[in-house]
Design an enzyme around this catalytic site. Structure first.
Site, PDB file in Angstrom:
ATOM      1  N   ILE A 171      21.571  34.407  -1.347  1.00  0.00           N
ATOM      2  CA  ILE A 171      20.876  35.669  -0.819  1.00  0.00           C
ATOM      3  C   ILE A 171      20.024  35.093   0.222  1.00  0.00           C
ATOM      4  O   ILE A 171      18.898  34.592   0.000  1.00  0.00           O
ATOM      5  CB  ILE A 171      20.238  36.506  -1.700  1.00  0.00           C
ATOM      6  CG1 ILE A 171      21.248  37.106  -2.717  1.00  0.00           C
ATOM      7  CG2 ILE A 171      19.899  37.764  -0.807  1.00  0.00           C
ATOM      8  CD1 ILE A 171      22.356  37.904  -2.578  1.00  0.00           C
ATOM      9  N   GLU A 204      31.285  22.333  -1.564  1.00  0.00           N
ATOM     10  CA  GLU A 204      32.008  23.459  -1.422  1.00  0.00           C
ATOM     11  C   GLU A 204      33.409  22.906  -1.020  1.00  0.00           C
ATOM     12  O   GLU A 204      33.769  22.236  -0.391  1.00  0.00           O
ATOM     13  CB  GLU A 204      31.523  24.337   0.048  1.00  0.00           C
ATOM     14  CG  GLU A 204      32.204  25.324   0.249  1.00  0.00           C
ATOM     15  CD  GLU A 204      31.292  26.364   1.453  1.00  0.00           C
ATOM     16  OE1 GLU A 204      30.388  26.394   1.100  1.00  0.00           O
ATOM     17  OE2 GLU A 204      32.276  26.945   2.213  1.00  0.00           O
ATOM     18  N   GLY A 241      25.973  36.261   6.557  1.00  0.00           N
ATOM     19  CA  GLY A 241      25.463  37.264   7.550  1.00  0.00           C
ATOM     20  C   GLY A 241      25.428  38.529   7.287  1.00  0.00           C
ATOM     21  O   GLY A 241      25.839  39.137   5.944  1.00  0.00           O
ATOM     22  N   GLY A 301      27.221  33.809   0.727  1.00  0.00           N
ATOM     23  CA  GLY A 301      27.396  35.097   1.429  1.00  0.00           C
ATOM     24  C   GLY A 301      27.448  36.359   0.633  1.00  0.00           C
ATOM     25  O   GLY A 301      28.189  37.451   0.943  1.00  0.00           O
ATOM     26  N   ASP A 307      20.099  23.830   0.892  1.00  0.00           N
ATOM     27  CA  ASP A 307      21.587  24.551   1.276  1.00  0.00           C
ATOM     28  C   ASP A 307      22.182  24.232   2.266  1.00  0.00           C
ATOM     29  O   ASP A 307      21.788  23.727   3.618  1.00  0.00           O
ATOM     30  CB  ASP A 307      20.808  26.201   1.538  1.00  0.00           C
ATOM     31  CG  ASP A 307      21.712  27.023   1.549  1.00  0.00           C
ATOM     32  OD1 ASP A 307      22.884  26.893   1.037  1.00  0.00           O
ATOM     33  OD2 ASP A 307      21.622  28.118   2.510  1.00  0.00           O
TER      34      ASP A 307
HETATM   35  P1  13P Z   1      24.028  35.944   3.038  1.00  0.00           P
HETATM   36  O1  13P Z   1      23.947  35.892   4.374  1.00  0.00           O
HETATM   37  O2  13P Z   1      25.070  36.991   2.415  1.00  0.00           O
HETATM   38  O3  13P Z   1      22.741  36.288   2.619  1.00  0.00           O
HETATM   39  O4  13P Z   1      24.383  34.607   2.701  1.00  0.00           O
HETATM   40  C1  13P Z   1      23.511  33.484   2.351  1.00  0.00           C
HETATM   41  C2  13P Z   1      23.999  32.262   2.133  1.00  0.00           C
HETATM   42  O5  13P Z   1      25.264  32.272   1.279  1.00  0.00           O
HETATM   43  C3  13P Z   1      23.372  31.071   2.345  1.00  0.00           C
HETATM   44  O6  13P Z   1      24.170  29.924   1.777  1.00  0.00           O
END
Ligand code: 13P
Length: 307
Positions: free
Chosen positions: A254, A134, A181, A211, A82
């Site tokens: 997530i 991205e 977040g 996100g 990630d």
């Molecule tokens: P959240 O903070 O909404 O869970 O998003 C996590 C994310 O996009 C990790 O790459």
């Protein structure tokens, strides 16, 4: 089963109109909760490791843990890097056996993002690993990455098409209004669905939504009941997630909801049982709530039974 290839899992998802959650892991309990729930629901899944997780637990440790545990489940599991910071990080992940990597050069100008991403695609594809990159910039906090609102911008559909063409990536993370977040904004945090539709018309590879935590009410209630002071956290509404999937969103990240679930369980045991000091009882409750929120995500994204 051996780890699955990212693009195999996501091409099928986009073609058939469902999404696959990509859950962040940091330890044994989170990995168990993800894999046991995926297996029980016959759902393919991504397990991703962020830079913060690498610093906390070690890249090889997490890769070995996920690979070993995934070998004993019968649903496709993709091990994903990630927000890979640079070429070096991507190479480390390839060496550690990841089957999907993200290079996040989205903070660079377009041409530099293309250049950096292309380099990573060449290396990853040479060993058969899929690549996410991205375009656009999400607002919010994720581990060591903090992006202020003034630096965030949404993905341009024409640029997205050009970016995919020039880099040869396998799936594209886009900025359409979500943020990392637990504080995704006042009022109704939104997704720019019109922009997503335009991107989906021009880009045929799977799209990725970062996100995307929902910050569910039941977790907010549990946190509050155990004295947590979180202010007013807000997430992406389920109906927005549901609506995005037919428009090409095939991978949904997530992390925040897992953090809330794990910590809510831990807090409940610790605060409610001052005499308890067995870590298995304390972390075990966290794992139970993790499984519950993970199940909700598979159901929301239409992943159940797709393995
Ligand atoms: P959240 O903070 O909404 O869970 O998003 C996590 C994310 O996009 C990790 O790459």
């Amino acid at each position: 089963m051996p780890l699955a290839l990212g693009k195999d899992v996501l091409n099928k998802a986009r073609r058939e109109g469902y999404a696959v959650p990509s859950f962040n892991t940091n330890n044994l309990e989170i990995t168990q909760a993800i894999l046991e729930t995926a297996e029980a629901l016959r759902a393919p899944v991504f397990i991703q490791v962020s830079d913060g997780a690498r610093k906390y637990a070690g890249l090889e440790n997490l890769a070995n843990l996920v690979r070993d545990m995934a070998s004993r489940v019968s649903v496709p599991v993709v091990l994903h890097l990630d927000h890979g910071a640079d070429y070096k990080m991507v190479l480390q992940a390839l060496r550690a056996g990841f089957t999907s990597v993200m290079i996040d050069a989205s903070h660079h100008p377009f041409e530099e993002n293309v250049h950096e991403t292309k380099k990573c695609v060449e290396a990853a594809h040479a060993v058969g690993v899929s690549v996410e990159a991205e375009l656009g910039r999400l607002q919010g906090i994720e581990d060591n990455i903090v992006v202020e609102a003034k630096d965030a911008f949404l993905t341009d559909p024409d640029e997205a098409a050009r970016f995919v063409e020039e880099t040869g990536i396998d799936y594209l993370a886009i900025a359409i209004g979500t943020s990392h977040g637990a504080y995704k904004g006042k009022g109704r945090p939104y997704i720019d669905h019109a922009r997503l539709e335009q991107i989906a018309q021009k880009v045929s590879i799977p799209l990725v939504l970062h996100g995307s935590s929902g910050v569910p009410q039941w977790l907010k209630d549990k946190m509050k009941a155990t004295g947590a002071d979180l202010g007013d956290p807000t997430g992406i509404h389920d109906e927005d997630v549901r609506r995005a999937i037919p428009n090409g969103i095939a991978k949904i990240n997530i992390d925040t909801d897992l953090r809330l679930a794990f910590t809510a369980g831990i807090r409940e045991v610790v605060m409610g049982n001052p005499k308890e000091f067995d870590p298995r009882k304390i972390l075990g409750k966290g794992r139970e709530y993790l499984k519950q929120v993970i199940r909700e995500k598979f159901e929301l994204m239409g992943t159940v039974g797709r393995a």
